[in-house]
Design a protein around this motif. Structure first.
Motif, PDB file in Angstrom:
ATOM      1  N   ILE A 197     -22.479  -6.572 -93.589  1.00  0.00           N
ATOM      2  CA  ILE A 197     -22.578  -7.588 -94.632  1.00  0.00           C
ATOM      3  C   ILE A 197     -23.122  -6.952 -95.908  1.00  0.00           C
ATOM      4  O   ILE A 197     -23.797  -5.927 -95.869  1.00  0.00           O
ATOM      5  CB  ILE A 197     -23.477  -8.776 -94.219  1.00  0.00           C
TER       6      ILE A 197
ATOM      7  N   ARG B  93     -23.823  -2.603 -95.799  1.00  0.00           N
ATOM      8  CA  ARG B  93     -22.439  -2.896 -95.439  1.00  0.00           C
ATOM      9  C   ARG B  93     -21.969  -1.991 -94.295  1.00  0.00           C
ATOM     10  O   ARG B  93     -21.277  -2.444 -93.373  1.00  0.00           O
ATOM     11  CB  ARG B  93     -21.533  -2.722 -96.659  1.00  0.00           C
TER      12      ARG B  93
ATOM     13  N   ASP C  21     -23.647 -12.953 -91.450  1.00  0.00           N
ATOM     14  CA  ASP C  21     -22.486 -12.295 -90.870  1.00  0.00           C
ATOM     15  C   ASP C  21     -21.614 -13.335 -90.180  1.00  0.00           C
ATOM     16  O   ASP C  21     -21.924 -14.534 -90.169  1.00  0.00           O
ATOM     17  CB  ASP C  21     -22.907 -11.173 -89.919  1.00  0.00           C
TER      18      ASP C  21
END
Length: 218
Positions: free
Chosen positions: A76, A71, A88
């Motif tokens: 993501i 992340r 994404d």
């Protein structure tokens, strides 16, 4: 001791020079197949396009620590359920759940080495593994109103929309080859294929899609 040994890893960039000429796994196949252009038959049945030379990384380890690192570095999250596929906002970067502690990350070609280094720095002494497998894989993209029909002729897995929604990916058998089949969008499918099987799968698609007016986009 285990942590220090695990992190004593030599990394290397598989594309150190942008000027070095490289060819896709299907370069020779295109030359000898005389592939039809999209819509050359006057129908909108099926278009196949290779997405060559992308960056493929296999990531393994604990989901919690990997999710946080991914992340932070890629923007993501890991998929929330088995066989999940997450993209994404651009649709160019994805992560797919392959097994309980294994994920496939695909990014535009040239980004993979930098991403690997950033992830390693972020993960520190955590227990994990990152392997660059981009040299051994390619992606075949299928689109068109007959894409699912061709897959039904080619794979043993049920690709009906009720069983294979957008955002799913599985490892299965395509003809006689093992592939990863993914559905990133409503009208697009992807086959992640081993380089050594790329020509075989490509020629199979040309034959299986002939009745639908298959075209090849480059």
């Amino acid at each position: 001791m285990p942590n220090s040994v695990a992190q004593n890893v030599r990394t290397f960039d598989t594309r150190p020079e942008a000027t070095v000429a490289i060819e896709s796994p299907l370069a020779y196949s295109y030359q000898r197949s005389k592939a039809p252009k999209p819509n050359s038959h006057g129908r909108k049945g099926l278009v196949v396009r290779e997405r060559p030379l992308l960056g493929h990384l296999i990531l393994r380890g604990g989901a919690i620590v990997l999710d946080e690192a991914l992340r932070e570095e890629l923007g993501i999250n890991l998929p929330g359920q088995p066989q999940g596929l997450v993209l994404d906002a651009s649709g160019e970067r994805s992560v797919q759940w392959l097994s309980p502690d294994e994920w496939l990350i695909i990014v535009p070609g040239g980004e993979e080495f930098e991403l690997e280094n950033r992830l390693r720095a972020r993960l520190g002494d955590a227990h994990y593994s990152i392997v660059n497998v981009g040299g051994g894989q390619t992606v075949l993209e299928l689109s068109g109103e007959k894409a699912r029909e061709v897959l039904m002729k080619s794979v043993v897995y049920d690709v009906h929309p009720s069983h294979f929604p957008v955002g799913k990916g599985v490892t299965t058998v395509f003809a006689k080859a093992t592939v990863i089949i993914r559905r990133p969008t409503e009208d697009r499918w992807e086959l992640v294929v081993r380089r050594s099987f790329a020509d075989y799968c490509y020629r199979w698609l040309l034959d299986a899609g002939e009745e639908y007016g298959i075209g090849v986009a480059k």
